[in-house]
Write a protein that holds these residues in place. Structure first.
Motif, PDB file in Angstrom:
ATOM      1  N   VAL A 180     -59.891 -38.587  10.068  1.00 40.10           N
ATOM      2  CA  VAL A 180     -58.501 -39.005  10.697  1.00 40.10           C
ATOM      3  C   VAL A 180     -58.800 -40.505  11.193  1.00 40.10           C
ATOM      4  O   VAL A 180     -57.746 -42.053  10.922  1.00 40.10           O
ATOM      5  N   ALA A 181     -59.693 -41.161  11.472  1.00 36.61           N
ATOM      6  CA  ALA A 181     -60.112 -42.086  12.248  1.00 36.61           C
ATOM      7  C   ALA A 181     -60.213 -43.289  11.273  1.00 36.61           C
ATOM      8  O   ALA A 181     -59.361 -44.355  11.031  1.00 36.61           O
ATOM      9  N   ALA A 182     -60.791 -42.672   9.922  1.00 32.18           N
ATOM     10  CA  ALA A 182     -60.952 -43.968   8.271  1.00 32.18           C
ATOM     11  C   ALA A 182     -59.728 -44.524   8.580  1.00 32.18           C
ATOM     12  O   ALA A 182     -59.404 -45.181   8.297  1.00 32.18           O
ATOM     13  N   LEU A 183     -58.932 -43.249   8.016  1.00 35.11           N
ATOM     14  CA  LEU A 183     -57.707 -43.162   7.492  1.00 35.11           C
ATOM     15  C   LEU A 183     -56.704 -44.260   8.943  1.00 35.11           C
ATOM     16  O   LEU A 183     -55.651 -44.643   8.446  1.00 35.11           O
ATOM     17  N   THR A 184     -56.216 -43.469   9.882  1.00 35.82           N
ATOM     18  CA  THR A 184     -55.731 -44.653  10.911  1.00 35.82           C
ATOM     19  C   THR A 184     -55.830 -46.024  10.664  1.00 35.82           C
ATOM     20  O   THR A 184     -55.575 -46.163  10.310  1.00 35.82           O
ATOM     21  N   VAL A 235     -60.875 -40.842  -4.936  1.00 31.84           N
ATOM     22  CA  VAL A 235     -61.903 -41.333  -4.653  1.00 31.84           C
ATOM     23  C   VAL A 235     -62.297 -41.644  -2.914  1.00 31.84           C
ATOM     24  O   VAL A 235     -63.348 -40.946  -2.023  1.00 31.84           O
ATOM     25  N   ILE A 236     -61.425 -42.344  -2.453  1.00 35.21           N
ATOM     26  CA  ILE A 236     -61.360 -41.926  -0.626  1.00 35.21           C
ATOM     27  C   ILE A 236     -61.455 -40.509   0.016  1.00 35.21           C
ATOM     28  O   ILE A 236     -61.943 -39.924   0.066  1.00 35.21           O
ATOM     29  N   ARG A 237     -60.407 -39.613  -0.541  1.00 35.99           N
ATOM     30  CA  ARG A 237     -60.821 -38.683  -0.273  1.00 35.99           C
ATOM     31  C   ARG A 237     -62.700 -37.401  -0.302  1.00 35.99           C
ATOM     32  O   ARG A 237     -62.730 -37.202   0.978  1.00 35.99           O
ATOM     33  N   THR A 238     -63.253 -37.880  -1.534  1.00 34.99           N
ATOM     34  CA  THR A 238     -64.682 -37.544  -1.652  1.00 34.99           C
ATOM     35  C   THR A 238     -65.064 -38.041  -1.034  1.00 34.99           C
ATOM     36  O   THR A 238     -66.189 -37.483   0.022  1.00 34.99           O
ATOM     37  N   TYR A 239     -65.128 -39.151  -0.149  1.00 31.11           N
ATOM     38  CA  TYR A 239     -65.749 -40.422   0.255  1.00 31.11           C
ATOM     39  C   TYR A 239     -65.901 -40.089   1.440  1.00 31.11           C
ATOM     40  O   TYR A 239     -66.664 -39.594   2.537  1.00 31.11           O
ATOM     41  N   LEU A 240     -64.174 -39.403   2.483  1.00 31.08           N
ATOM     42  CA  LEU A 240     -64.285 -38.756   3.900  1.00 31.08           C
ATOM     43  C   LEU A 240     -65.004 -37.266   3.284  1.00 31.08           C
ATOM     44  O   LEU A 240     -64.816 -36.739   4.486  1.00 31.08           O
ATOM     45  N   LYS A 291     -60.592 -52.388   1.820  1.00 36.56           N
ATOM     46  CA  LYS A 291     -61.550 -51.838   1.743  1.00 36.56           C
ATOM     47  C   LYS A 291     -61.850 -50.916   2.246  1.00 36.56           C
ATOM     48  O   LYS A 291     -62.435 -50.504   1.684  1.00 36.56           O
ATOM     49  N   LEU A 292     -60.964 -49.471   2.931  1.00 39.61           N
ATOM     50  CA  LEU A 292     -61.395 -48.270   2.803  1.00 39.61           C
ATOM     51  C   LEU A 292     -61.562 -47.812   0.853  1.00 39.61           C
ATOM     52  O   LEU A 292     -62.747 -46.715   0.953  1.00 39.61           O
ATOM     53  N   TYR A 293     -60.601 -48.331   0.281  1.00 43.83           N
ATOM     54  CA  TYR A 293     -61.365 -47.679  -0.552  1.00 43.83           C
ATOM     55  C   TYR A 293     -61.825 -48.558  -1.889  1.00 43.83           C
ATOM     56  O   TYR A 293     -63.116 -47.911  -2.616  1.00 43.83           O
ATOM     57  N   VAL A 294     -62.135 -49.974  -1.801  1.00 44.89           N
ATOM     58  CA  VAL A 294     -63.694 -50.460  -2.168  1.00 44.89           C
ATOM     59  C   VAL A 294     -64.594 -49.830  -1.690  1.00 44.89           C
ATOM     60  O   VAL A 294     -66.622 -49.575  -2.023  1.00 44.89           O
ATOM     61  N   ASP A 295     -64.648 -49.586  -0.121  1.00 44.86           N
ATOM     62  CA  ASP A 295     -65.967 -48.943   0.340  1.00 44.86           C
ATOM     63  C   ASP A 295     -66.099 -47.620  -0.368  1.00 44.86           C
ATOM     64  O   ASP A 295     -68.013 -46.517  -0.435  1.00 44.86           O
ATOM     65  N   ALA A 296     -65.109 -46.644  -0.819  1.00 39.97           N
ATOM     66  CA  ALA A 296     -65.437 -45.477  -1.182  1.00 39.97           C
ATOM     67  C   ALA A 296     -65.610 -45.871  -2.625  1.00 39.97           C
ATOM     68  O   ALA A 296     -66.713 -44.750  -3.094  1.00 39.97           O
ATOM     69  N   MET A 297     -65.311 -47.180  -3.496  1.00 40.11           N
ATOM     70  CA  MET A 297     -65.598 -47.514  -4.667  1.00 40.11           C
ATOM     71  C   MET A 297     -67.556 -47.441  -4.698  1.00 40.11           C
ATOM     72  O   MET A 297     -68.343 -47.126  -5.306  1.00 40.11           O
ATOM     73  N   ASP A 316     -69.257 -46.614  -2.455  1.00 36.50           N
ATOM     74  CA  ASP A 316     -70.404 -44.906  -2.136  1.00 36.50           C
ATOM     75  C   ASP A 316     -70.051 -44.463  -3.450  1.00 36.50           C
ATOM     76  O   ASP A 316     -71.346 -43.723  -3.982  1.00 36.50           O
ATOM     77  N   ARG A 317     -69.213 -44.266  -4.350  1.00 42.67           N
ATOM     78  CA  ARG A 317     -69.118 -43.703  -6.153  1.00 42.67           C
ATOM     79  C   ARG A 317     -70.165 -44.387  -6.685  1.00 42.67           C
ATOM     80  O   ARG A 317     -70.975 -43.545  -7.450  1.00 42.67           O
ATOM     81  N   PHE A 318     -70.734 -45.371  -6.291  1.00 36.66           N
ATOM     82  CA  PHE A 318     -71.130 -46.282  -7.656  1.00 36.66           C
ATOM     83  C   PHE A 318     -72.653 -45.918  -7.685  1.00 36.66           C
ATOM     84  O   PHE A 318     -73.522 -45.913  -7.770  1.00 36.66           O
ATOM     85  N   LEU A 319     -72.491 -46.385  -6.061  1.00 40.64           N
ATOM     86  CA  LEU A 319     -74.441 -46.740  -5.638  1.00 40.64           C
ATOM     87  C   LEU A 319     -74.497 -45.100  -5.335  1.00 40.64           C
ATOM     88  O   LEU A 319     -75.787 -45.074  -4.262  1.00 40.64           O
ATOM     89  N   ASN A 320     -73.988 -44.109  -5.423  1.00 39.41           N
ATOM     90  CA  ASN A 320     -74.261 -42.792  -5.016  1.00 39.41           C
ATOM     91  C   ASN A 320     -74.620 -42.004  -6.327  1.00 39.41           C
ATOM     92  O   ASN A 320     -73.872 -41.014  -6.548  1.00 39.41           O
ATOM     93  N   PRO A 321     -76.039 -42.319  -7.205  1.00 38.36           N
ATOM     94  CA  PRO A 321     -75.529 -41.472  -8.632  1.00 38.36           C
ATOM     95  C   PRO A 321     -75.427 -40.317  -8.506  1.00 38.36           C
ATOM     96  O   PRO A 321     -74.809 -38.929  -9.022  1.00 38.36           O
ATOM     97  N   THR A 322     -76.011 -39.239  -7.481  1.00 38.06           N
ATOM     98  CA  THR A 322     -76.206 -37.037  -7.068  1.00 38.06           C
ATOM     99  C   THR A 322     -74.602 -37.462  -7.061  1.00 38.06           C
ATOM    100  O   THR A 322     -74.437 -35.990  -7.723  1.00 38.06           O
ATOM    101  N   SER A 323     -74.471 -38.209  -5.750  1.00 40.58           N
ATOM    102  CA  SER A 323     -72.576 -37.132  -5.587  1.00 40.58           C
ATOM    103  C   SER A 323     -71.605 -38.291  -7.066  1.00 40.58           C
ATOM    104  O   SER A 323     -70.727 -37.508  -7.386  1.00 40.58           O
ATOM    105  N   MET A 324     -72.323 -39.078  -7.202  1.00 43.70           N
ATOM    106  CA  MET A 324     -71.089 -39.524  -8.640  1.00 43.70           C
ATOM    107  C   MET A 324     -71.357 -38.439  -9.712  1.00 43.70           C
ATOM    108  O   MET A 324     -70.190 -38.291 -10.374  1.00 43.70           O
ATOM    109  N   MET A 325     -72.353 -37.976 -10.070  1.00 43.47           N
ATOM    110  CA  MET A 325     -72.539 -36.922 -10.850  1.00 43.47           C
ATOM    111  C   MET A 325     -72.070 -35.577 -10.925  1.00 43.47           C
ATOM    112  O   MET A 325     -71.344 -35.246 -11.966  1.00 43.47           O
ATOM    113  N   SER A 326     -71.333 -35.892  -9.387  1.00 43.85           N
ATOM    114  CA  SER A 326     -71.525 -34.677  -9.189  1.00 43.85           C
ATOM    115  C   SER A 326     -69.080 -34.169  -8.868  1.00 43.85           C
ATOM    116  O   SER A 326     -68.868 -33.554  -9.354  1.00 43.85           O
TER     117      SER A 326
END
Length: 241
Positions: A63-67, A206-211, A78-84, A86-96
């Motif tokens: 809620v704090a991040a989305l607010t 992507v944001i939902r998964t990141y959060l 910025k939130l979208y880029v941060d989420a992306m 994380d998606r690129f730089l975290n191979p394990t979570s990205m693969m899942s």
């Protein structure tokens, strides 16, 4: 000697145990003494409280991040880029995430797609792949209206999250006025965001998964703000049915 980890520190197991035990608790009551029944009842309450507290902390962070993301178009981006990132730089979570959802969307170029032009036999490193994606999808390369549409989508995600949290905790939350306000904002910015609102649906995933709120889906509000039939049927027309 066997050591047991308290269930309150294992929210997933706690939830599964709560569901399993809750389904047969009535039958078990007939087999328990009064004192044992009271003890079991108190234990179930403790398990449920521990699970809800763990979920509550996670939801508060989301809620704090989305607010923050709803405050300006740039904050949403910025939130979208941060989420992306994380998606690129975290191979394990990205693969899942790839296995769970399959593929991406048009605004996204997935890591490991190869070098320039996709002709290199050696894949890009995650950091290089993210850098390339950022160059291609931010700054002057962002389609007109995308950031505004993303800001609106973040507002919708926040409303859906609050509604989902209320549903999970069995609290009443009337969102009719908020939904109407959101639709008014979409109408007021239709010229700018009309073509981009369908595009930001992928970004919101992507944001939902990141959060870490992929499991928080409202049974009332659809994820897609443009799903007007569902919105009218489940929210706006309910008082008139």
């Amino acid at each position: 000697m066997t050591h047991f980890i308290p269930l309150r520190k294992r929210p997933v197991l706690s939830a599964l145990m709560l569901l399993l035990l809750g389904s047969c608790f009535c039958q078990a009551q007939e087999m328990l003494t009064d004192s044992a029944r009271k003890e079991a009842s108190e234990w179930l309450k403790e398990v449920k409280a521990g699970y809800l507290n763990t979920s509550s902390s996670r939801i508060q962070k989301a809620v704090a991040a989305l607010t923050a993301a709803t405050s300006t178009e740039n904050a949403a981006m910025k939130l979208y880029v941060d989420a992306m990132k994380d998606r690129f730089l975290n191979p394990t979570s990205m693969m899942s995430r790839m296995l769970n959802r399959g593929g991406g969307f048009r605004m996204m170029r997935m890591p490991g797609s190869g070098g320039k032009g996709g002709n290199s036999s050696k894949p890009d490193s995650p950091s290089t792949a993210f850098s390339n994606w950022r160059k291609q999808n931010t700054g002057n390369n962002v389609a007109p209206g995308f950031k505004k549409a993303l800001q609106i989508q973040c507002k919708w995600m926040l409303l859906c999250l609050r509604k989902a949290d209320a549903e999970k905790n069995e609290r009443e939350l009337n969102v009719s006025s908020s939904v109407l306000s959101m639709l008014d904002e979409v109408a007021a910015n239709a010229k700018d965001v009309g073509e981009q609102l369908p595009m930001v649906g992928g970004a919101s995933e992507v944001i939902r998964t990141y959060l870490n709120i992929g499991d928080y889906r409202s049974e009332t509000l659809p994820d897609n703000l443009m799903d007007l039939n569902t919105i009218f049927d489940r929210v706006l027309l309910v008082p008139y049915k």
